[in-house]
Design an enzyme around this catalytic site. Structure first.
Site, PDB file in Angstrom:
ATOM      1  N   ARG A 208      11.744  -5.174   5.272  1.00  0.00           N
ATOM      2  CA  ARG A 208      11.456  -3.772   4.899  1.00  0.00           C
ATOM      3  C   ARG A 208      12.364  -2.777   5.616  1.00  0.00           C
ATOM      4  O   ARG A 208      12.678  -2.933   6.787  1.00  0.00           O
ATOM      5  CB  ARG A 208       9.988  -3.486   5.252  1.00  0.00           C
ATOM      6  CG  ARG A 208       9.610  -2.025   5.293  1.00  0.00           C
ATOM      7  CD  ARG A 208       8.120  -1.812   5.225  1.00  0.00           C
ATOM      8  NE  ARG A 208       7.384  -2.243   6.404  1.00  0.00           N
ATOM      9  CZ  ARG A 208       6.058  -2.210   6.494  1.00  0.00           C
ATOM     10  NH1 ARG A 208       5.330  -1.819   5.472  1.00  0.00           N
ATOM     11  NH2 ARG A 208       5.467  -2.601   7.588  1.00  0.00           N
TER      12      ARG A 208
ATOM     13  N   ARG B  99      -9.510   0.836   8.938  1.00  0.00           N
ATOM     14  CA  ARG B  99      -9.049  -0.508   9.288  1.00  0.00           C
ATOM     15  C   ARG B  99     -10.077  -1.284  10.104  1.00  0.00           C
ATOM     16  O   ARG B  99      -9.805  -2.435  10.476  1.00  0.00           O
ATOM     17  CB  ARG B  99      -7.773  -0.384  10.112  1.00  0.00           C
ATOM     18  CG  ARG B  99      -6.500  -0.794   9.370  1.00  0.00           C
ATOM     19  CD  ARG B  99      -5.345  -0.434  10.299  1.00  0.00           C
ATOM     20  NE  ARG B  99      -4.139  -1.138  10.055  1.00  0.00           N
ATOM     21  CZ  ARG B  99      -3.092  -0.627   9.393  1.00  0.00           C
ATOM     22  NH1 ARG B  99      -3.158   0.545   8.844  1.00  0.00           N
ATOM     23  NH2 ARG B  99      -1.977  -1.320   9.299  1.00  0.00           N
TER      24      ARG B  99
ATOM     25  N   LYS C 214       0.829  -1.213   0.000  1.00  0.00           N
ATOM     26  CA  LYS C 214       0.000   0.000   0.000  1.00  0.00           C
ATOM     27  C   LYS C 214       0.865   1.265   0.000  1.00  0.00           C
ATOM     28  O   LYS C 214       0.665   2.166  -0.796  1.00  0.00           O
ATOM     29  CB  LYS C 214      -0.910   0.057   1.247  1.00  0.00           C
ATOM     30  CG  LYS C 214      -1.847  -1.108   1.412  1.00  0.00           C
ATOM     31  CD  LYS C 214      -2.686  -0.979   2.679  1.00  0.00           C
ATOM     32  CE  LYS C 214      -1.896  -1.026   3.972  1.00  0.00           C
ATOM     33  NZ  LYS C 214      -1.229  -2.311   4.253  1.00  0.00           N
TER      34      LYS C 214
ATOM     35  N   ARG D 202      11.449  -0.514  11.205  1.00  0.00           N
ATOM     36  CA  ARG D 202      10.436  -0.248  12.222  1.00  0.00           C
ATOM     37  C   ARG D 202      10.497  -1.283  13.342  1.00  0.00           C
ATOM     38  O   ARG D 202      10.669  -2.469  13.072  1.00  0.00           O
ATOM     39  CB  ARG D 202       9.046  -0.289  11.569  1.00  0.00           C
ATOM     40  CG  ARG D 202       8.681   1.004  10.888  1.00  0.00           C
ATOM     41  CD  ARG D 202       7.486   0.859   9.984  1.00  0.00           C
ATOM     42  NE  ARG D 202       6.345   0.177  10.586  1.00  0.00           N
ATOM     43  CZ  ARG D 202       5.195  -0.032   9.947  1.00  0.00           C
ATOM     44  NH1 ARG D 202       5.049   0.379   8.702  1.00  0.00           N
ATOM     45  NH2 ARG D 202       4.214  -0.665  10.549  1.00  0.00           N
TER      46      ARG D 202
ATOM     47  N   ARG E 204      -0.171  -8.817  13.727  1.00  0.00           N
ATOM     48  CA  ARG E 204      -0.810  -7.839  12.841  1.00  0.00           C
ATOM     49  C   ARG E 204      -1.645  -8.525  11.768  1.00  0.00           C
ATOM     50  O   ARG E 204      -2.702  -8.020  11.382  1.00  0.00           O
ATOM     51  CB  ARG E 204       0.255  -6.935  12.203  1.00  0.00           C
ATOM     52  CG  ARG E 204       0.681  -5.812  13.147  1.00  0.00           C
ATOM     53  CD  ARG E 204       2.086  -5.334  12.908  1.00  0.00           C
ATOM     54  NE  ARG E 204       2.286  -4.652  11.657  1.00  0.00           N
ATOM     55  CZ  ARG E 204       3.491  -4.427  11.121  1.00  0.00           C
ATOM     56  NH1 ARG E 204       4.586  -4.831  11.741  1.00  0.00           N
ATOM     57  NH2 ARG E 204       3.598  -3.804   9.997  1.00  0.00           N
TER      58      ARG E 204
HETATM   59  P1  ADP Z   1       1.528  -1.550   7.753  1.00  0.00           P
HETATM   60  O1  ADP Z   1       2.419  -0.761   6.831  1.00  0.00           O
HETATM   61  O2  ADP Z   1       2.188  -2.765   8.268  1.00  0.00           O
HETATM   62  O3  ADP Z   1       0.183  -1.815   7.157  1.00  0.00           O
HETATM   63  P2  ADP Z   1       0.939   0.860   9.247  1.00  0.00           P
HETATM   64  O4  ADP Z   1       2.147   1.704   9.150  1.00  0.00           O
HETATM   65  O5  ADP Z   1      -0.206   1.193   8.370  1.00  0.00           O
HETATM   66  O6  ADP Z   1       1.340  -0.661   9.060  1.00  0.00           O
HETATM   67  O7  ADP Z   1       0.414   0.857  10.755  1.00  0.00           O
HETATM   68  C1  ADP Z   1       1.274   0.607  11.851  1.00  0.00           C
HETATM   69  C2  ADP Z   1       0.449   0.490  13.123  1.00  0.00           C
HETATM   70  O8  ADP Z   1      -0.243   1.734  13.363  1.00  0.00           O
HETATM   71  C3  ADP Z   1      -0.639  -0.564  13.107  1.00  0.00           C
HETATM   72  O9  ADP Z   1      -0.141  -1.845  13.468  1.00  0.00           O
HETATM   73  C4  ADP Z   1      -1.618  -0.003  14.149  1.00  0.00           C
HETATM   74  O10 ADP Z   1      -1.153  -0.232  15.477  1.00  0.00           O
HETATM   75  C5  ADP Z   1      -1.539   1.488  13.894  1.00  0.00           C
HETATM   76  N1  ADP Z   1      -2.547   1.946  12.906  1.00  0.00           N
HETATM   77  C6  ADP Z   1      -2.300   2.458  11.664  1.00  0.00           C
HETATM   78  N2  ADP Z   1      -3.450   2.779  11.045  1.00  0.00           N
HETATM   79  C7  ADP Z   1      -4.449   2.451  11.896  1.00  0.00           C
HETATM   80  C8  ADP Z   1      -5.881   2.515  11.834  1.00  0.00           C
HETATM   81  N3  ADP Z   1      -6.514   2.990  10.751  1.00  0.00           N
HETATM   82  N4  ADP Z   1      -6.587   2.080  12.919  1.00  0.00           N
HETATM   83  C9  ADP Z   1      -5.974   1.616  14.016  1.00  0.00           C
HETATM   84  N5  ADP Z   1      -4.633   1.509  14.144  1.00  0.00           N
HETATM   85  C10 ADP Z   1      -3.871   1.923  13.097  1.00  0.00           C
HETATM   86  P1  ADP Z   2       2.295  -1.798   3.267  1.00  0.00           P
HETATM   87  O1  ADP Z   2       2.293  -0.293   3.202  1.00  0.00           O
HETATM   88  O2  ADP Z   2       1.103  -2.406   2.595  1.00  0.00           O
HETATM   89  O3  ADP Z   2       2.491  -2.317   4.662  1.00  0.00           O
HETATM   90  P2  ADP Z   2       4.877  -1.598   1.871  1.00  0.00           P
HETATM   91  O4  ADP Z   2       4.527  -0.764   0.680  1.00  0.00           O
HETATM   92  O5  ADP Z   2       5.608  -0.937   2.977  1.00  0.00           O
HETATM   93  O6  ADP Z   2       3.542  -2.322   2.420  1.00  0.00           O
HETATM   94  O7  ADP Z   2       5.696  -2.855   1.346  1.00  0.00           O
HETATM   95  C1  ADP Z   2       6.250  -3.805   2.258  1.00  0.00           C
HETATM   96  C2  ADP Z   2       7.627  -4.244   1.767  1.00  0.00           C
HETATM   97  O8  ADP Z   2       7.483  -5.034   0.584  1.00  0.00           O
HETATM   98  C3  ADP Z   2       8.579  -3.105   1.401  1.00  0.00           C
HETATM   99  O9  ADP Z   2       9.882  -3.473   1.807  1.00  0.00           O
HETATM  100  C4  ADP Z   2       8.469  -2.997  -0.116  1.00  0.00           C
HETATM  101  O10 ADP Z   2       9.691  -2.564  -0.700  1.00  0.00           O
HETATM  102  C5  ADP Z   2       8.164  -4.453  -0.524  1.00  0.00           C
HETATM  103  N1  ADP Z   2       7.235  -4.542  -1.657  1.00  0.00           N
HETATM  104  C6  ADP Z   2       6.179  -3.735  -1.939  1.00  0.00           C
HETATM  105  N2  ADP Z   2       5.542  -4.135  -3.060  1.00  0.00           N
HETATM  106  C7  ADP Z   2       6.207  -5.235  -3.507  1.00  0.00           C
HETATM  107  C8  ADP Z   2       6.037  -6.108  -4.641  1.00  0.00           C
HETATM  108  N3  ADP Z   2       5.047  -5.933  -5.517  1.00  0.00           N
HETATM  109  N4  ADP Z   2       6.912  -7.132  -4.775  1.00  0.00           N
HETATM  110  C9  ADP Z   2       7.911  -7.323  -3.868  1.00  0.00           C
HETATM  111  N5  ADP Z   2       8.121  -6.537  -2.789  1.00  0.00           N
HETATM  112  C10 ADP Z   2       7.289  -5.501  -2.601  1.00  0.00           C
END
Ligand code: ADP
Ligand code: ADP
Ligand code: ZN
Length: 213
Positions: free
Chosen positions: A127, A88, A13, A160, A171
């Protein structure tokens, strides 16, 4: 253009939202990034969010709904925005519905990026992110030219605290229980699309661009 990017943690995302934001000139609103900034700054919101984030649980709906309500009211959101990681929970989705209705706004596309569970775990545990410009990297799929250094700005790459295997598994469970039901909220609303996040990053990007237009 108002967009929602959905999908489990690690689906891509953030990677995609960053590029789409640049291409279409609209801001990426990542609740995760905003909450991490609040924790770092030690604000009241940060203090309340910290424990849930560390364990991989969700921060309360009222906190994230408040953050998004304030953020979409800012002038840079007039042209549109990408919601990355929000809503979420079904309660957040309902709160967003009424927030948009009040402002006479609508969501143009809800895009769910899908990904296999084992790929999610290796994506998250591999990541890293540039501390200076926010560019994302991966130890196998998107290596920087020089280890630990951002290709774009020379900033230091950081990982992170919650990107460890144990928290990731939690998660993913939280996603299945609380976030997957949000898909049902949008599936019948018309503007819902699914994109295969197992494809190469560039292919995912092209697919998204063809949907957005
Ligand atoms: P990821 O990239 O793994 O999807 P995020 O960076 O979006 O993770 O979120 C990290 C953490 O922040 C989540 O595990 C949660 O604790 C909190 N968080 C983020 N967005 C939300 C949301 N919309 N509602 C509740 N908690 C959230
Ligand atoms: P999210 O925001 O959904 O938690 P990220 O965009 O941070 O996910 O992506 C998670 C990890 O996977 C990052 O290290 C990113 O570089 C890698 N990644 C993202 N998209 C792809 C893909 N299509 N194929 C392989 N690795 C990916
Ligand atoms: Zn950088």
């Amino acid at each position: 253009m108002n967009l929602i990017f959905m999908g489990p943690p690690g689906a891509g995302k953030g990677t995609q939202a960053r590029q789409i934001a640049e291409k279409y000139g609209i801001p990426q609103l990542s609740t995760g990034d905003m909450l991490r900034a609040a924790v770092k700054a030690g604000t009241e919101i940060g203090k309340k969010a910290k424990a849930a984030m560390e364990s991989g649980g969700l921060v309360t709906d009222d906190i994230v709904v408040g953050i998004i309500a304030d953020r979409i009211a800012e002038p840079d959101c007039k042209k549109g925005f990408i919601l990355d990681g929000f809503p979420r929970t079904v309660a957040q989705a309902k709160a967003l519905d009424s927030m948009l209705k009040e402002r006479a706004l609508k969501i143009d596309h809800v895009i769910d990026i899908t990904c296999d569970t084992e790929a999610l775990v290796s994506r998250i545990t591999g990541r890293s992110t540039c501390a200076k410009c926010g560019e994302g990297y991966h130890k196998e799929h998107k290596k920087p030219a020089k280890e630990g250094v951002c290709d774009k700005c020379g900033g230091a790459l950081t990982t992170r605290a919650d990107d460890n295997e144990e928290t990731v598994r939690n998660r993913l469970t939280v996603y299945d229980q609380q976030t997957a039901p949000v898909i049902g909220h949008y599936r019948h609303a018309g503007a819902f699309k699914t994109v295969d996040g197992m494809q190469e990053m560039n292919t995912v990007f092209k697919t998204l661009c063809s949907i957005i237009g």
